[in-house]
Design an enzyme around this catalytic site. Structure first.
Site, PDB file in Angstrom:
ATOM      1  CB  VAL A  90      -1.030   0.077   1.191  1.00  0.00           C
ATOM      2  CG1 VAL A  90      -1.941  -1.222   0.977  1.00  0.00           C
ATOM      3  CG2 VAL A  90      -0.114  -0.126   2.410  1.00  0.00           C
ATOM      4  CB  CYS A  91      -0.133   4.743  -0.377  1.00  0.00           C
ATOM      5  SG  CYS A  91       0.278   6.451  -0.434  1.00  0.00           S
ATOM      6  N   PRO A  92       2.930   4.231   0.912  1.00  0.00           N
ATOM      7  CG  PRO A  92       5.008   5.233   1.709  1.00  0.00           C
ATOM      8  CD  PRO A  92       3.952   4.425   2.223  1.00  0.00           C
TER       9      PRO A  92
END
Lengths: 79, 180
Positions: free
Chosen positions: A16-18
């Site tokens: 997931v982000c980042p």
């Protein structure tokens, strides 16, 4: 795209982000200018994220594809 | 002094005239697990986009770069009306008074860590490693070090010392400044 070919693949699925853009950044530094990096991700925000990342870094988003759950981006190292 | 950089070049046409990197200045004053994520996610993302990033840790934020306290960052169950129940299907939040009971902070932290792990979120040590790798400048506010009973040796490697003037100098030249 002519002779440019994908020389590096980043499998960011499940991340997931980042992390997808961080992994892309790590990969792009290892290839030569003009070469392509392919990123696989299932991050639903990835289109906006990849576009913004490319705009800021100056690398070129040459191709993207995918359905609602899986995406592939091809980024050319441009500088 | 600046020439040809008024317009951000289209990513299709990139040349040596690509503008100066943008700058991000962060002040981090909170030391809970949930509050450690936003600055580290923003900082590492910005750095991966080629931005010049500096983080100033102050007050409780110093715990994030404290060798012993960083692995023990917790979620506060007290005074946190958003505290969700252990099972997501339960349709109400935990009353804040319950959060004051012994053991609740540990339980809340364990719960949050399990959710983070399931969501495949990077850990705080991982994000700090990425921050160092990407050349993010990390500063401990030397004024609040003493206030918080933190000595220089308590901090993880790579953290330097600076104060308000240094932050303002960097922030004044920055495109984005956030207080977290």
């Amino acid at each position: 795209m002519g002779s440019a070919e994908v020389v590096s693949q980043v499998d960011a699925r499940g991340l997931v982000c980042p992390m997808p853009t961080i992994r892309l950044g790590q990969a792009i530094r290892k290839v030569e200018i003009g070469q392509l990096v392919e990123v696989w991700t299932d991050d639903p925000g990835s289109k906006e994220n990849m576009t913004a990342w490319c705009k800021n870094t100056g690398h070129e988003l040459v191709e993207h594809s995918g359905d609602d759950t899986a995406f592939v981006y091809v980024v050319k190292r441009s500088r | 002094m600046k020439t040809n950089i008024d317009v951000i070049p289209d990513s299709q046409v990139v040349s040596d005239e690509f503008p100066e990197p943008k700058r991000l200045a962060l002040i981090v004053s909170k030391g809970t697990l949930d509050q450690a994520y936003p600055p580290l996610v923003m900082a590492t993302t910005a750095a991966s986009m080629g931005w010049d990033v500096a983080i100033f840790f102050t007050f409780y934020g110093l715990d994030i770069v404290h060798k012993d306290r960083m692995p023990k960052l917790s979620v506060s169950a007290v005074g946190n009306p958003a505290m969700p129940p252990p099972m997501r299907k339960v349709p109400f939040h935990i009353p804040t008074l319950v959060g004051a009971l012994p053991g609740m902070e540990g339980a809340a932290t364990k719960m949050m860590k399990s959710w983070m792990s399931k969501a495949n979120l990077a850990t705080i040590p991982e994000l700090l490693d990425i921050a160092k790798e990407l050349g993010i400048r990390m500063y401990a506010c030397n004024t609040t070090l003493n206030v918080m009973g933190v000595s220089n040796d308590d901090l993880i490697d790579g953290v330097e010392f600076a104060g308000a003037p240094a932050f303002l100098d960097f922030a004044g030249e920055s495109d984005v400044q956030l207080f977290i």
